[in-house]
Structures are given as structure tokens and as C-alpha cells.
Design a protein around this motif. Structure first.
Motif, short mmCIF file in Angstrom:
data_model
loop_
_atom_site.label_atom_id
_atom_site.label_comp_id
_atom_site.label_asym_id
_atom_site.label_seq_id
_atom_site.Cartn_x
_atom_site.Cartn_y
_atom_site.Cartn_z
N ALA A 62 -52.25 17.54 -86.61
CA ALA A 62 -52.53 16.10 -86.62
C ALA A 62 -51.94 15.40 -85.41
N CYS A 63 -52.41 14.16 -85.23
CA CYS A 63 -51.86 13.23 -84.23
C CYS A 63 -51.28 12.06 -85.02
N ARG A 64 -50.02 11.74 -84.74
CA ARG A 64 -49.35 10.73 -85.56
C ARG A 64 -48.63 9.70 -84.70
N LEU A 65 -48.46 8.51 -85.29
CA LEU A 65 -47.57 7.50 -84.73
C LEU A 65 -46.24 7.65 -85.45
N ASP A 66 -45.22 8.04 -84.70
CA ASP A 66 -43.90 8.28 -85.28
C ASP A 66 -43.05 7.03 -85.09
N ALA A 67 -42.74 6.36 -86.20
CA ALA A 67 -41.92 5.15 -86.17
C ALA A 67 -40.47 5.44 -86.52
N GLY A 68 -40.14 6.72 -86.65
CA GLY A 68 -38.77 7.10 -87.00
C GLY A 68 -38.58 7.18 -88.50
N ASP A 69 -38.82 6.06 -89.19
CA ASP A 69 -38.64 6.03 -90.65
C ASP A 69 -39.91 6.42 -91.39
N PHE A 70 -41.01 6.49 -90.69
CA PHE A 70 -42.26 6.97 -91.28
C PHE A 70 -43.20 7.43 -90.16
N LYS A 71 -44.17 8.24 -90.53
CA LYS A 71 -45.19 8.69 -89.59
C LYS A 71 -46.55 8.28 -90.12
N TYR A 72 -47.41 7.86 -89.20
CA TYR A 72 -48.73 7.38 -89.61
C TYR A 72 -49.79 8.21 -88.89
N ASP A 73 -50.65 8.85 -89.68
CA ASP A 73 -51.67 9.75 -89.14
C ASP A 73 -52.79 8.96 -88.46
N VAL A 74 -53.02 9.26 -87.18
CA VAL A 74 -54.11 8.60 -86.43
C VAL A 74 -54.99 9.66 -85.77
N SER A 75 -55.14 10.79 -86.44
CA SER A 75 -55.94 11.88 -85.86
C SER A 75 -57.36 11.45 -85.56
N ASP A 76 -57.92 10.59 -86.40
CA ASP A 76 -59.29 10.14 -86.19
C ASP A 76 -59.42 9.20 -84.99
N MET A 77 -58.28 8.70 -84.48
CA MET A 77 -58.30 7.81 -83.33
C MET A 77 -57.67 8.45 -82.09
N ALA A 78 -57.31 9.71 -82.18
CA ALA A 78 -56.51 10.35 -81.14
C ALA A 78 -57.19 10.31 -79.78
N GLU A 79 -58.47 10.63 -79.71
CA GLU A 79 -59.16 10.68 -78.43
C GLU A 79 -59.21 9.30 -77.78
N LEU A 80 -59.49 8.26 -78.58
CA LEU A 80 -59.53 6.90 -78.05
C LEU A 80 -58.15 6.49 -77.53
N ILE A 81 -57.11 6.83 -78.26
CA ILE A 81 -55.75 6.48 -77.83
C ILE A 81 -55.41 7.19 -76.53
N ARG A 82 -55.72 8.49 -76.44
CA ARG A 82 -55.39 9.26 -75.24
C ARG A 82 -56.12 8.74 -74.01
N THR A 83 -57.37 8.34 -74.16
CA THR A 83 -58.15 7.88 -73.01
C THR A 83 -57.82 6.44 -72.63
N SER A 84 -57.25 5.66 -73.55
CA SER A 84 -56.98 4.24 -73.28
C SER A 84 -55.56 3.98 -72.82
N SER A 85 -54.63 4.89 -73.13
CA SER A 85 -53.23 4.66 -72.78
C SER A 85 -52.61 5.92 -72.21
N PRO A 86 -52.09 5.85 -70.98
CA PRO A 86 -51.49 7.04 -70.38
C PRO A 86 -50.14 7.42 -70.98
N GLY A 87 -49.47 6.46 -71.62
CA GLY A 87 -48.14 6.71 -72.16
C GLY A 87 -48.17 7.04 -73.64
N SER A 88 -47.02 7.46 -74.14
CA SER A 88 -46.90 7.80 -75.57
C SER A 88 -46.19 6.71 -76.36
#
Length: 362
Positions: free
Chosen positions: A252-278
Motif C-alpha cells: 500500500a501507499c499511506r499517509l503516515d501522521a505518526g499517530d495513525f496511517k491513512y491508506d491512499v493507494s488509489d491516489m498514489a499515482e496522482l500524488i507522485r506525479t503532482s508532488s516531488p516531495g513526501s
């Protein structure tokens, strides 16, 4: 009536750039708001359109006329200010009639216009009353009436409701919307109150640090903010923001907030192409966050109730998720402080921003 067009309008006061090369077009008959915090340049912009401030650069058109060098009296505008001014020796009729008398309108025309405007504003029975007997709301209506009675091409209103109490403000706001809808006169309205702007206008120009950061309909500004500033400025309570790091593993691809993780696998490609940073920011509006009622609900996040703000049939629930604080705007339900709960984000309504640039990704 006329459209208003500003092109690369710029104004500086010493080393401070108050308005920074902004451009916008307000359609004929449109109600448009300039919205932003104090010091963002919205009142300076209005004053330049009115001719009360001279721009350093840029052009202002009212209709097809370039008005850069025209004095305010020749721009065919009506202005309403935050601080109203009354003539102490004149009654209500004379207050409203004053701009017509100055322009030497015929007596019958003055009588008809003043009475029509007074009836429209709901102060027809006060025409013979002296200023000393008027309420704050009635005085503000006179100020609006003086602008309307001239029947100018454009109305310019600079935070006219700021000094009214909440109940009177809501009532006068409704009157303004009704009157503008009836008259269909091009209106530019300055306010720092995002609720006021959302209710009144057909389009809103949000300003920050002298620039227009987004110019769109109220619905679009709310649903699709262009950046973190707009997302946080529009909406009551404001959007929740959570700093996150984008992580990848084989599953999976997740947003790690430290206290929880949120799965964004369905948005992973859009995030990778729109933002160079993590380094990203997850945004969710309080009304798009709910307390789970079934253990099987997807994307549950463990949280704890902090403070409850009852609002009758609804409530604002302040939640703690580790070090993060979130607000939920939800229907009233039996909750109490320190109660452990499961939190659900509406996946179709989350927003993801690039932390470095503030720009929206999703």
C-alpha cells in the motif's frame, strides 16, 4: 449597469506592496466579494476602483470606459462604507435625497426615488424621523439607500455590516441580497467574513498578501480550494489539517501522521506525479469527518472525545488522535468527554496538499 474590469492593478505604500498586479472581471449585474484577512489589500483595491486611491500601475474599466484618471464623481458609482455618516440636521427623507438634490434632480423624481428606496429597505414609515431617533440598523439602511437612490452603474460596499449585532447583521444581509437581486446592479463587496461572502456573492476573489489567490464561485472555493490558505480560510469550523509523510510498501501507499496511517493507494499515482516531495498535509472538513457507529466501518482511526460544543440538532466534537486535534461537525449523539471513539474520513472529500508549496494535489 456595467461590468468592471481590473488589469494588473498595483498599489504600494512606501516599501509595502498592498496590491500586487491583480486582474479580475466582474460581470454586468454580478455580486462579487473581495474576501480576505485584514491587510490583504481588499479595501485598497475597492478604493482604487472608486477613485479614492490612485493606482501605481494597471487599468480600471467600468463598462467600456477606462476610468484611471476620472475622479470618483465621474465614475458613476455608489459607495457604502463601514462607518456611516449622517447629517445631524436632516430627517430620513432628506438623508436619502441628499445626493439627488446635489445633482439637481426634479422634485417629483426625488420624491418618487426616495420613497421607492425607503420601501425597498423597510424604512418607509421613518421618512420624517430625525437621526436621533434611529437605530444603528436604520442608519446603516440610510447609508445603503443613499447609494441605491442614485441608480449608479456599480455599487462598492466596504464592510457595511461590521458594526451591526449578529441578529441585525443576518437580517440586513438578507435585505442586501434581495435588493441586489431585484436591481441587478453590478456590486463589489469587501468583507473579512467568509460566511457573509459565501451567502451574498455569485463569485468570490480571495486575497492574501496583495494577490488574488483564487477567484471562483462559493461552491468551488469550498469544494476545490486551490491551496492551504483558501482551504483554511473558507469554512466554519475551518478545515482540519494533519502533517503527514507519504510512505510506500509492497502492499500500500499511506499517509503516515505518526499517530495513525491513512491508506491512499488509489491516489498514489496522482500524488507522485503532482508532488516531488513526501511531506504532505492531509485536509478534511469537520462535516466530512464522522464518528463510526459500526465496528466494520472502513478506514477507522482511533480517537478520544475532548470537548463537545452542542448546537441543538448538531454538535461540534473536538477529538484527540495522539498529538493531533480534529473537529467533527456531526448530528447530535450521546457522547462524553474522554470517551474513546472510532473516526471515519469521507474518502471522496479528503484534500491533500504539498507541504512545501501549499498547493492542492487532490
Amino acid at each position: 449597469m456595467a461590468r468592471v474590469r481590473i488589469e494588473k492593478l498595483t498599489k504600494s505604500f512606501g516599501d509595502v506592496v498592498a496590491v500586487d498586479a491583480i486582474s479580475a472581471e466582474i460581470a454586468d449585474g454580478e455580486f462579487m466579494c473581495l474576501l480576505g484577512p485584514s491587510g490583504c489589500g481588499k479595501t485598497t483595491t475597492l478604493r482604487m476602483i472608486a477613485g479614492l486611491e490612485q493606482q501605481d500601475e494597471g487599468d480600471i474599466y467600468i463598462g467600456d470606459t477606462l476610468v484611471n484618471d476620472l475622479p470618483p464623481k465621474d465614475r458613476d458609482i455608489g459607495m457604502v462604507f463601514q462607518f456611516y455618516a449622517m447629517y445631524p440636521d436632516k430627517n430620513v427623507f432628506e438623508q436619502i435625497a441628499f445626493p439627488l438634490r446635489m445633482r439637481k434632480f426634479p422634485r417629483d423624481e426625488i420624491n418618487k426615488r426616495v420613497r421607492d428606496v425607503a420601501e425597498m429597505l423597510g424604512i418607509g414609515e421613518l421618512l420624517k424621523e430625525p437621526v436621533s431617533r434611529l437605530t444603528v440598523g436604520d442608519r446603516q439602511k440610510i447609508e445603503i439607500g443613499r447609494a441605491i437612490v442614485r441608480q449608479p452603474q456599480v455599487y462598492l460596499l466596504d464592510e457595511p455590516l461590521t458594526n451591526l449585532d449578529a441578529k441585525l447583521r443576518a437580517h440586513t444581509r438578507a435585505d442586501l441580497k434581495r435588493i441586489q437581486s431585484e436591481l441587478k446592479t453590478t456590486t463589489i463587496y469587501v468583507t473579512h467574513d467568509q460566511l457573509e461572502a459565501m451567502i451574498l456573492s455569485s463569485r468570490i476573489a480571495i486575497m492574501d498578501k496583495g494577490k488574488i489567490v483564487q477567484y471562483d464561485t462559493p461552491d468551488r472555493l469550498y469544494e476545490r480550494p486551490s491551496d492551504l490558505f483558501v482551504a483554511g480560510f473558507v469554512g466554519t469550523p475551518p478545515m482540519n489539517f494533519v502533517d503527514c509523510t507519504l510512505t510506500h510498501d509492497k502492499d500500500a501507499c499511506r499517509l503516515d501522521a505518526g499517530d495513525f496511517k491513512y491508506d491512499v493507494s488509489d491516489m498514489a499515482e496522482l500524488i507522485r506525479t503532482s508532488s516531488p516531495g513526501s511531506e504532505l498535509i492531509l485536509g478534511i472538513r469537520p462535516e466530512d469527518l464522522r464518528i463510526a457507529e459500526r465496528p466494520s466501518d472502513r478506514d477507522r482511526i482511533d480517537g478520544q472525545v475532548d470537548i463537545i460544543e452542542p448546537l441543538g440538532s448538531r454538535m461540534i466534537v473536538n477529538l484527540r488522535v495522539g498529538k493531533h486535534y480534529l473537529k467533527a461537525n456531526t448530528r447530535a449523539m450521546p457522547l462524553q468527554a474522554n470517551q474513546k471513539v472510532k473516526i471515519i474520513f469521507d474518502r471522496s472529500r479528503i484534500h491533500i496538499f504539498d507541504k512545501k508549496t501549499g498547493s492542492v494535489i487532490v
